[in-house]
Motif scaffolding. Structure first.
Motif, PDB file in Angstrom:
ATOM      1  N   TYR A 121      60.124  -6.135 -88.808  1.00 27.64           N
ATOM      2  CA  TYR A 121      59.976  -5.693 -87.424  1.00 27.64           C
ATOM      3  C   TYR A 121      59.333  -4.309 -87.415  1.00 27.64           C
ATOM      4  N   ILE A 122      58.241  -4.168 -86.649  1.00 25.75           N
ATOM      5  CA  ILE A 122      57.565  -2.876 -86.525  1.00 25.75           C
ATOM      6  C   ILE A 122      57.539  -2.498 -85.045  1.00 25.75           C
ATOM      7  N   TYR A 129      61.408   1.143 -77.846  1.00 25.40           N
ATOM      8  CA  TYR A 129      60.240   0.963 -78.701  1.00 25.40           C
ATOM      9  C   TYR A 129      59.279  -0.047 -78.078  1.00 25.40           C
ATOM     10  N   LYS A 130      58.014   0.123 -78.340  1.00 23.55           N
ATOM     11  CA  LYS A 130      57.027  -0.910 -78.062  1.00 23.55           C
ATOM     12  C   LYS A 130      56.960  -1.811 -79.290  1.00 23.55           C
ATOM     13  N   PRO A 131      57.313  -3.085 -79.167  1.00 28.33           N
ATOM     14  CA  PRO A 131      57.189  -3.979 -80.328  1.00 28.33           C
ATOM     15  C   PRO A 131      55.724  -4.086 -80.749  1.00 28.33           C
ATOM     16  N   VAL A 132      55.451  -3.849 -82.008  1.00 28.49           N
ATOM     17  CA  VAL A 132      54.086  -3.873 -82.530  1.00 28.49           C
ATOM     18  C   VAL A 132      53.818  -5.152 -83.305  1.00 28.49           C
ATOM     19  N   ALA A 133      54.785  -5.572 -84.112  1.00 31.10           N
ATOM     20  CA  ALA A 133      54.593  -6.784 -84.918  1.00 31.10           C
ATOM     21  C   ALA A 133      55.944  -7.277 -85.417  1.00 31.10           C
ATOM     22  N   ILE A 152      58.804   2.630 -86.508  1.00 26.96           N
ATOM     23  CA  ILE A 152      59.908   2.148 -87.324  1.00 26.96           C
ATOM     24  C   ILE A 152      59.486   0.795 -87.892  1.00 26.96           C
ATOM     25  N   ALA A 153      59.746   0.588 -89.171  1.00 22.40           N
ATOM     26  CA  ALA A 153      59.393  -0.677 -89.839  1.00 22.40           C
ATOM     27  C   ALA A 153      60.557  -1.076 -90.723  1.00 22.40           C
TER      28      ALA A 153
END
Length: 265
Positions: A260-261, A196-200, A154-155
């Protein structure tokens, strides 16, 4: 009639759509910001989505007329569905896709983000620039997750405080407009809680608001008022838009959009 500190939702919806249809992007953003977010997303083959050879299903929720969507189409081979409540936006979206030669894999549909028209676990990437506020960040990431595949991304961009304290004027404006505005740490925690795992997470540069949103809006406001000469409601709406731009110039160090990704676990 809406006062300065009331929400944009106090205005007539069709009038709002008429105005924003005059803009390439219906909110702050830029091709560079879209591409930067895209760099964090991998395809099912583990390669960056920009070079992945595996076709993916991407849903752009609250796509508007598709300013950011066409950037995604240009730099990926994804099959993209744009979703928006406004038939006017979707008509422009599909015309834009056709004019760029993307009509075979980019298609806009009319619908609501509160009930996504996708099968469970069917989407590889959910995109949303400036749109998740319509349903609320926390609710959006939770409910949209049901159509996202495990390992999907998700972005989204969302209004975010850059500081823990800010002047009353801008805090009042945002609390009236979007009570879910929060800090980056709060939003990341909500991503984690939702599974979710926060990616960026990165703040959009100032030019996403100025050069790519407020500057083009000057001409859009002129056209809009010419079309609706003598319409007091339209004049009040434009005053609201001008007030928003004035507040950004005055208080931009306190807030902005953050991309947020997250990756579904």
């Amino acid at each position: 009639m809406a006062e300065k500190n009331e929400s944009i939702y106090a205005f007539d919806y069709s009038m709002i759509c008429d105005y924003f249809s005059l803009l390439n992007r219906q909110g702050p953003g830029s091709p560079a910001a879209t591409l930067r977010a895209l760099e964090f997303i991998e395809g099912p083959d583990g390669q960056p989505l920009t070079v992945s050879g595996v076709p993916v299903q991407l849903a752009d929720i609250g796509c508007g007329t598709g300013g950011q969507t066409m950037i995604l189409a240009e730099h990926t081979t994804a099959r993209i569905t744009g979703l928006d409540l406004s038939p006017q936006f979707i008509d422009l979206f599909n015309r834009n896709a056709e004019s760029l030669g993307f009509q075979n894999r980019v298609h806009g549909v009319n619908g609501t983000m509160e009930k996504l028209p996708f099968e469970r676990d069917s989407i590889d990437v959910i995109w949303g620039e400036g749109s998740i506020a319509h349903i609320g960040f926390e609710r959006g990431i939770r409910e949209w997750k049901t159509v996202l595949k495990t390992g999907g991304y998700i972005a989204v961009t969302d209004a975010t405080w850059f500081t823990d304290e800010r002047p009353d004027e801008i805090e009042t404006f945002w609390n009236d407009s979007y009570p879910e505005i929060g800090t980056t740490a709060e939003k990341i925690a909500q991503l984690q809680t939702a599974g979710y795992k926060p990616v960026a997470a990165f703040a959009l540069p100032e030019n996403c608001w100025t050069d790519n949103y407020f500057v083009p809006a000057v001409d859009a406001r002129r056209q809009f008022l010419e079309r609706r000469a003598g319409d007091k409601a339209a004049e009040a709406f434009i005053r609201f838009q001008e007030h928003e731009a004035e507040l950004y110039e005055k208080y931009k160090q306190y807030y902005g959009y953050v991309f947020y990704i997250g990756k579904k676990l």
